[in-house]
Design an enzyme around this catalytic site. Structure first.
Site, PDB file in Angstrom:
ATOM      1  N   GLU A 100       0.826  -1.219   0.000  1.00 29.94           N
ATOM      2  CA  GLU A 100       0.000   0.000   0.000  1.00 29.94           C
ATOM      3  C   GLU A 100       0.863   1.274   0.000  1.00 29.94           C
ATOM      4  O   GLU A 100       0.364   2.350   0.337  1.00 29.94           O
ATOM      5  CB  GLU A 100      -0.926  -0.011   1.212  1.00 29.94           C
ATOM      6  CG  GLU A 100      -1.896  -1.184   1.220  1.00 29.94           C
ATOM      7  CD  GLU A 100      -2.720  -1.229   2.498  1.00 29.94           C
ATOM      8  OE1 GLU A 100      -3.816  -0.651   2.506  1.00 29.94           O
ATOM      9  OE2 GLU A 100      -2.261  -1.834   3.485  1.00 29.94           O
ATOM     10  N   SER A 141      -6.113  -3.359   2.148  1.00 30.32           N
ATOM     11  CA  SER A 141      -6.456  -3.085   0.747  1.00 30.32           C
ATOM     12  C   SER A 141      -6.775  -4.359  -0.031  1.00 30.32           C
ATOM     13  O   SER A 141      -6.650  -4.401  -1.248  1.00 30.32           O
ATOM     14  CB  SER A 141      -5.338  -2.310   0.034  1.00 30.32           C
ATOM     15  OG  SER A 141      -5.315  -0.982   0.484  1.00 30.32           O
ATOM     16  N   ASP A 178     -15.487  -1.415   8.471  1.00 24.74           N
ATOM     17  CA  ASP A 178     -16.173  -2.002   7.330  1.00 24.74           C
ATOM     18  C   ASP A 178     -17.149  -3.064   7.831  1.00 24.74           C
ATOM     19  O   ASP A 178     -16.833  -3.836   8.742  1.00 24.74           O
ATOM     20  CB  ASP A 178     -15.166  -2.645   6.376  1.00 24.74           C
ATOM     21  CG  ASP A 178     -14.160  -1.634   5.821  1.00 24.74           C
ATOM     22  OD1 ASP A 178     -14.468  -0.426   5.825  1.00 24.74           O
ATOM     23  OD2 ASP A 178     -13.068  -2.063   5.402  1.00 24.74           O
ATOM     24  N   GLU A 230     -13.952  -5.572   9.488  1.00 24.83           N
ATOM     25  CA  GLU A 230     -12.666  -5.199  10.069  1.00 24.83           C
ATOM     26  C   GLU A 230     -12.659  -3.725  10.428  1.00 24.83           C
ATOM     27  O   GLU A 230     -13.549  -2.962  10.017  1.00 24.83           O
ATOM     28  CB  GLU A 230     -11.507  -5.498   9.106  1.00 24.83           C
ATOM     29  CG  GLU A 230     -11.544  -4.681   7.827  1.00 24.83           C
ATOM     30  CD  GLU A 230     -10.367  -5.005   6.914  1.00 24.83           C
ATOM     31  OE1 GLU A 230      -9.456  -5.734   7.315  1.00 24.83           O
ATOM     32  OE2 GLU A 230     -10.375  -4.492   5.770  1.00 24.83           O
ATOM     33  N   ASN A 252     -10.058  -0.343  10.301  1.00 22.13           N
ATOM     34  CA  ASN A 252      -8.837   0.185   9.690  1.00 22.13           C
ATOM     35  C   ASN A 252      -8.423   1.411  10.485  1.00 22.13           C
ATOM     36  O   ASN A 252      -9.160   2.398  10.534  1.00 22.13           O
ATOM     37  CB  ASN A 252      -9.139   0.553   8.226  1.00 22.13           C
ATOM     38  CG  ASN A 252      -7.907   0.951   7.446  1.00 22.13           C
ATOM     39  OD1 ASN A 252      -6.987   1.556   7.986  1.00 22.13           O
ATOM     40  ND2 ASN A 252      -7.892   0.628   6.169  1.00 22.13           N
ATOM     41  N   SER A 284     -10.870   9.334  -1.227  1.00 21.87           N
ATOM     42  CA  SER A 284     -11.032   8.250  -0.243  1.00 21.87           C
ATOM     43  C   SER A 284     -12.330   8.396   0.555  1.00 21.87           C
ATOM     44  O   SER A 284     -12.960   9.461   0.564  1.00 21.87           O
ATOM     45  CB  SER A 284      -9.841   8.215   0.720  1.00 21.87           C
ATOM     46  OG  SER A 284      -8.671   7.807   0.055  1.00 21.87           O
TER      47      SER A 284
END
Length: 328
Positions: free
Chosen positions: A16, A167, A278, A292, A294, A303
């Site tokens: 990433e 990602s 998410d 999850e 982040n 974004s």
């Protein structure tokens, strides 16, 4: 009042890296609008930490987290971490800054390390009222992995993903036992621990949550609709594969319920600053299924978090400024 010297850390050791650089560019541009901070982008690589200015590359002195520019020593007052993956999302940089006493914008070292591990995170949030998790197995590379045993324990289709990745790198969706071994190998190429998880059919969402001015603030959710089979790296970062709807089309009572659930997850995981959670709303029942969290979500202008900040009627520069002021 003397402006703060803010180090904006980008790069890292994961796939990433480029995503992180885009995040840093957008954060720097937004912070510049506030005229309150001297922002210095610091590129993190395995063999060097550097700041580039006027064509010159300056090494960071890790002993006190400083640089020397034009003969002047500049000590950083704050670290704005936007490194996705290791070492910015897994607690390593946070531990370094804790030892130096330098404040930073993310969760602390413990929470960052735990939330980087999807299986551990699911174990901690399990039991929050209204939160469900998909049935799964955690596998370690050093152990034997019998695909028949996995197939008998879990229902297809299955998601196979690196436990400590981001990602969707190394992630696969498998419909039968025939594709299982290749998917395991792909995930183990990215991480020594992987998660095999039952597929949850429903609408996929992502929602930002942050402590702003001392108050936990839940941002409007984004619904992710992809033409790909699942929300993989290409769907996330290549134009045309995914529609992102912010704010998501959800009834008010569901928005309130989701807000309560993600707030409890934020508190239980002892999160700080800004995170993104998410989740999936199960087809039919609309039950909340946690995917999850982040802790260093992407921050390019397109974004999800910047989208959600704008949808909430907030200023993106002020949002980043609040993260800095709230962490000092």
């Amino acid at each position: 009042m003397k402006p703060l010297n803010v180090a904006l850390l980008a790069g890292g050791y994961s796939g990433e890296y480029e995503v992180s650089l885009n995040s840093a560019k957008n954060i720097a541009a937004n912070l510049a609008e506030l005229n309150k901070y001297n922002v210095y982008t610091v590129l993190i690589n395995r063999d060097s930490w550097v700041h580039q200015a006027d064509g010159e590359t300056v090494a960071v002195d890790k002993n006190d987290f400083s640089i020397t520019l034009n003969g002047e020593k500049i000590k950083f007052d704050f670290a704005f971490i936007t490194v996705h993956g290791t070492p910015g999302e897994d607690g390593k940089l946070q531990g370094y800054f804790d030892m130096l006493g330098v404040p930073y914008n993310t969760c602390d070292a413990t929470t960052s390390a735990i939330t980087m591990n999807k299986a551990y995170t699911k174990a901690i949030v399990n039991g929050i009222h209204g939160l469900h998790t998909a049935k799964s197995m955690q596998l370690h590379q050093r152990d034997m992995h019998d695909t028949a045993t996995i197939a008998s324990a879990l229902k297809f289709p299955l998601f196979i993903k690196p436990n400590n990745g981001g990602s969707s790198v190394g992630m696969s969706k498998v419909h039968n036992v025939g594709g299982l071994q290749a998917a395991l190998d792909k995930a183990f190429h990215e991480d020594s621990q992987i998660l095999v998880e039952e597929f949850i059919k429903g609408r996929e969402f992502s929602i930002g949550i942050a402590r702003l001015n001392g108050k936990i603030t839940v941002l409007p959710a984004t619904e992710l609709i992809t033409i790909k089979e699942f929300f993989d790296y290409e769907a996330k970062y290549s134009p045309g594969f995914t529609e992102e709807i912010t704010p998501a089309d959800l009834p008010a009572e569901k928005v309130h319920e989701i807000g309560e659930i993600v707030t409890q997850a934020y508190l239980r995981l002892n999160c700080r600053g800004m995170v993104r959670i998410d989740f999936i709303l199960l087809e039919g029942t609309q039950d909340f299924y946690f995917i999850e969290v982040n802790t260093t979500p992407g921050q390019s202008s397109a974004s999800l978090i910047p989208q959600q900040v704008r949808a909430a009627g907030m200023s993106v520069p002020e949002f980043y400024g609040s993260l800095i002021e709230g962490a000092r």
